[in-house]
Design an enzyme around this catalytic site. Sequence first.
Site, PDB file in Angstrom:
ATOM      1  N   CYS A 204       0.696  -1.087  -0.111  1.00 58.97           N
ATOM      2  CA  CYS A 204       0.168   0.180   0.058  1.00 58.97           C
ATOM      3  C   CYS A 204       0.930   1.118  -0.049  1.00 58.97           C
ATOM      4  O   CYS A 204       0.539   2.356  -0.553  1.00 58.97           O
ATOM      5  CB  CYS A 204      -0.890  -0.001   1.407  1.00 58.97           C
ATOM      6  SG  CYS A 204      -2.336  -1.086   0.897  1.00 58.97           S
ATOM      7  N   CYS A 372      13.956   2.219  -4.317  1.00 58.06           N
ATOM      8  CA  CYS A 372      12.552   3.293  -4.374  1.00 58.06           C
ATOM      9  C   CYS A 372      12.397   3.304  -2.835  1.00 58.06           C
ATOM     10  O   CYS A 372      13.407   3.474  -2.151  1.00 58.06           O
ATOM     11  CB  CYS A 372      11.696   1.963  -4.868  1.00 58.06           C
ATOM     12  SG  CYS A 372      11.388   0.517  -3.974  1.00 58.06           S
TER      13      CYS A 372
END
Length: 417
Positions: A204, A372
């Site tokens: 998420c 990331c």
Amino acid sequence: MNATVQSSALPPLVEPGPELTVEEIERYSRHLTLEQVGETGQRRLKNARVLVIGAGGLGAPVLHYLAAAGVGTIGIVDDDRVSVSNLQRQVLHGVEDVGDLKTESAARALARLNPLVAVQQHPVRLNAQNARDIVAGYDLVLDGADNFGTRYLVSDACALEEVPCVWGSILRFEGRVSVFWSGRGPTYRDLHPEPPPAGEVPSCAEGGVLGMLPGTIGSVMAAEAVKLLTGIGEPLVGRLLLHDALAMTWRELRVVADPATPSVTRVSDGTLDADGPGACERAPGAPGEPGAEAETTSAARDDAVTAGELAAMLDRRAAGRAEFALIDVREDWERRLVSIPGAVPVALDALLDHGIEALPAEARGVPVVLHCKSGGRSARALARLQPNFAYREETVRHLDGGVLAWVRDVAPHLPEY
């Protein structure tokens, strides 16, 4: 496939507790008015012990409604702390709770809502050593975990302790709910025999989640809990409820036990490789945190570097003793919040579409390290680039745990998002 799917209410999970006090009669009067619940049902709730895995997005509405409903004892498992980015959806917590353990923040919120409820805090990471002992102390488990490893742990512990589990998951605009109960229907392992490959499904934190979605799915989970505890209605045993908030639709699928699924003889060790559908709220890759992608880090693999290793590499590069390119595949808005010095931005989509051709000039002919936020997106980029590097002297790796690991292990003064 011969799982037993109930078409009517199951026997109540708990016996009625003590008679209700005058204060309780007033507080729960709307339940007492319901013929299906009544005073006996409310006494069952009062006598119930319910364990909630996670005090994050799904845990917030689940805990609120269980406490409001009068569940006598509520256990909370979560070793995470409240961060500002949680507040968009984890409505149990407030600004004043940032930095506190989520179990402590949740306990305070439940005490304000209903001081008649006892809260037991388990500020630990669920693992193969403690899962059965914790689950065994409760009548029902609600799984709002944020990673595959914990979900398998919960499923196995519940199967071994013969405790039903209400399961929910959320990602982006979609949610799922079911009830897993070994012996009466399928378990989580029947729905997901194996986790998807690492990086295939975003967490998420990377894929995003509509802030209101946890409230919708969490409310359904709490309703299933009340039904199971009091023995009313038709629980979602053997049924998977799917919700699309964008289309505002609900669908139902039948789920049956797979006879090929091995019998659970022990709690899995949680060494799984990916977050997945419903894996919220913290991104994968931070060992010791609820959102860890696996209980073992990928740092032992040749294709990953730890935050500490990357820091040393950057120091050697600054001193002219090493050469490599650090590639940031995150979105622009993420880099505005926090960035690793010396990283070069490259769009993830460009890497996935064009491979090595998408790398900038400074990344040609030198080793490459991708990163990331937490490791999921960089793992996808890594998988795309590895064939291009197969016959090259240079290497391509990615940062295990991403920026979250960098902030935690190297630069704690930087903000976490």
